[in-house]
Write a protein that holds these residues in place. Structure first.
Motif, PDB file in Angstrom:
ATOM      1  N   HIS A 147       0.660  -1.312   0.094  1.00 50.93           N
ATOM      2  CA  HIS A 147       0.147   0.019  -0.155  1.00 50.93           C
ATOM      3  C   HIS A 147       0.869   1.321   0.012  1.00 50.93           C
ATOM      4  O   HIS A 147       0.357   2.496   0.364  1.00 50.93           O
ATOM      5  N   LYS A 151      -3.541  10.800  -0.649  1.00 52.28           N
ATOM      6  CA  LYS A 151      -3.844   9.270  -0.850  1.00 52.28           C
ATOM      7  C   LYS A 151      -5.134   9.250  -1.539  1.00 52.28           C
ATOM      8  O   LYS A 151      -5.739   8.289  -2.183  1.00 52.28           O
ATOM      9  N   ARG A 152      -6.068  10.221  -1.212  1.00 48.89           N
ATOM     10  CA  ARG A 152      -7.455  10.510  -1.955  1.00 48.89           C
ATOM     11  C   ARG A 152      -7.085  10.669  -3.225  1.00 48.89           C
ATOM     12  O   ARG A 152      -7.958  10.173  -4.066  1.00 48.89           O
ATOM     13  N   ARG A 178      -6.276   7.505  -5.104  1.00 54.92           N
ATOM     14  CA  ARG A 178      -7.360   6.517  -5.230  1.00 54.92           C
ATOM     15  C   ARG A 178      -8.247   6.982  -6.291  1.00 54.92           C
ATOM     16  O   ARG A 178      -8.867   5.815  -7.129  1.00 54.92           O
ATOM     17  N   GLU A 192      -9.319   4.824  -9.700  1.00 52.15           N
ATOM     18  CA  GLU A 192     -10.742   4.474 -10.076  1.00 52.15           C
ATOM     19  C   GLU A 192     -11.055   4.746 -11.485  1.00 52.15           C
ATOM     20  O   GLU A 192     -11.759   4.266 -11.929  1.00 52.15           O
TER      21      GLU A 192
END
Length: 421
Positions: A206, A406-407, A410, A414
């Motif tokens: 991660h 991090k957001r 992500r 996506e």
């Protein structure tokens, strides 16, 4: 005369009792029966063979059993264990501390002295969980102090070989400990090297292309909290420049809650060496957590000292003349401030590998960090706060930026996944 007769009579008495031959044979026969021989020889030369009980085997026969029988017996019993399965089988030994033991004084020396820790290359860890995390990551123990033997038995046996084990009184550990409720075990370890450490597999899976640079952070609690947030967000590494508090200080370790063994930490770096620990295409961003209100005031005053996020002095390499320092106080300091683009913290700044600089609350970020951000095409990440509030806590600002990065990553993943389908 009577006395002479008595003497002669005493002299003629036999010194030993006379034993008949038949008595000797009888006694031998009885003694032989007690020994349970295979054959019994009676005085009449009669020979009687005795049958042994099935459950009894003569010792001599067992000793003379062939190797084949012994191998069969071992196969039935099972192979012997090659590695010790218990603490006692490993042959480990421990010492009990005595009053005035010099080994105990080294504990407090390591706790209180940063120069000693750096010179000797040793750190102090306290608590069963922190010690277990350190051993799992590959840290090398040197000495363990413990108050109860079961605390040592909880640790992996193979990690304790060659380690000094010293049992002390719990009162002594309470005197050394900074914890409110000491756990009864402390360990002196060699200072970990991030290159030789083995970090958790889940942490590696991660890891994000985001690095964290701590600039002049001097509060142990803040640094420990920042390390914990960096590990939680999946930060690839944490760089500490000179002027920061020691990452291996006991208060930092306590606030980090094991983060030291989950994310690589590189300590005590010069700014010239910082780019060597970053990917070639990294963009450096400086955290600006003072808000628009403070920035507007600073622009009106036109003085660098009013920028809450900038340290109130120029780099030492520029301090050559006293006249220059006077110019700084007179308001000409803004001329040498690097021009950095200001962008909101929630705008997209993770397109390329990024490094975020977090400065200390007292002194702010250094000018070297601003120059590095300018040279890499980075900028200032502004965290808007309510007017009248001075600034955010350094640990809070670092957490906001890391988890925002991090957001963003992500969301990008996506989006790419949806485009492929």
């Amino acid at each position: 005369m009577a006395a002479l007769v008595n003497r002669v009579g005493w002299a003629t008495r036999p010194l030993l009792p006379v034993v008949q031959a038949s008595d000797l044979d009888a006694r031998r026969w009885v003694r032989a029966l007690r020994r349970s021989p295979v054959k019994v020889l009676f005085p009449s030369d009669e020979v009687v063979e005795r049958k042994l009980d099935p459950g009894k085997q003569p010792q001599k026969a067992a000793a003379e059993a062939g190797p084949r029988e012994q191998r069969q017996k071992q196969q039935i019993q099972g192979p012997a264990s090659q590695t010790p399965s218990t603490w006692e089988e490993s042959g480990l030994r421990y010492d009990k501390a005595f009053p005035g033991d010099k080994r105990l004084s080294s504990v407090m020396t390591i706790v209180k002295s940063r120069p000693f820790r750096e010179k000797q290359g040793k750190i102090l860890l306290e608590g069963r969980r922190l010690i277990a995390d350190a051993l799992k990551a590959g840290a090398v123990p040197k000495v363990f102090f413990f108050s109860r033997l079961e605390y040592i038995k909880e640790l992996p046996i193979e990690k304790l070989k060659g380690v000094s084990l010293i049992k002390v009184k719990f009162e002594d550990i309470k005197d050394w400990s900074d914890l409110v409720t000491p756990q009864g075990i402390m360990g002196i370890f060699a200072k970990p090297d991030h290159v030789k450490m083995t970090y958790p597999e889940t942490q590696l899976r991660h890891t994000l292309p985001i690095s964290l640079i701590c600039d002049n952070l001097r509060d142990p609690g803040n640094l420990g909290t920042i390390l914990r947030s960096a590990a939680g967000a999946g930060c690839s590494k944490v760089l500490l420049t000179k002027g920061c508090v020691d990452a291996w200080e006991p208060k930092v370790l306590r606030a980090g809650m094991g983060a030291h063994f989950q994310v690589p930490i590189i300590n005590n770096l010069d700014w010239e060496a910082v780019p060597d620990h970053l990917p070639a295409d990294t963009r450096v961003y400086v955290a600006d957590n003072c808000g628009l209100y403070v920035q507007a005031q600073a622009q009106r005053s036109n003085k660098a000292s009013d920028y809450g996020w900038v340290r109130d002095h120029r780099p030492l390499k520029f301090h050559e003349y006293e006249e220059e320092e006077e110019d700084l106080e007179s308001g000409a300091s803004k001329d040498w401030l690097p021009e950095l683009e200001v962008q909101s913290y929630d705008s997209d700044w993770t397109e390329a590998p990024a490094a975020v600089v977090i400065g200390g609350e007292t002194h702010g970020v250094s000018l070297e960090s601003l120059q590095l951000a300018e040279s890499t095409g980075g900028g200032r990440l502004l965290i808007p706060i309510v007017p009248g509030v001075d600034s955010l806590n350094s640990a809070m600002a670092a957490s906001i930026l890391l988890f925002e990065g991090k957001r963003q990553l992500r969301v990008r993943v996506e989006r790419l996944s949806r485009d492929r389908h």
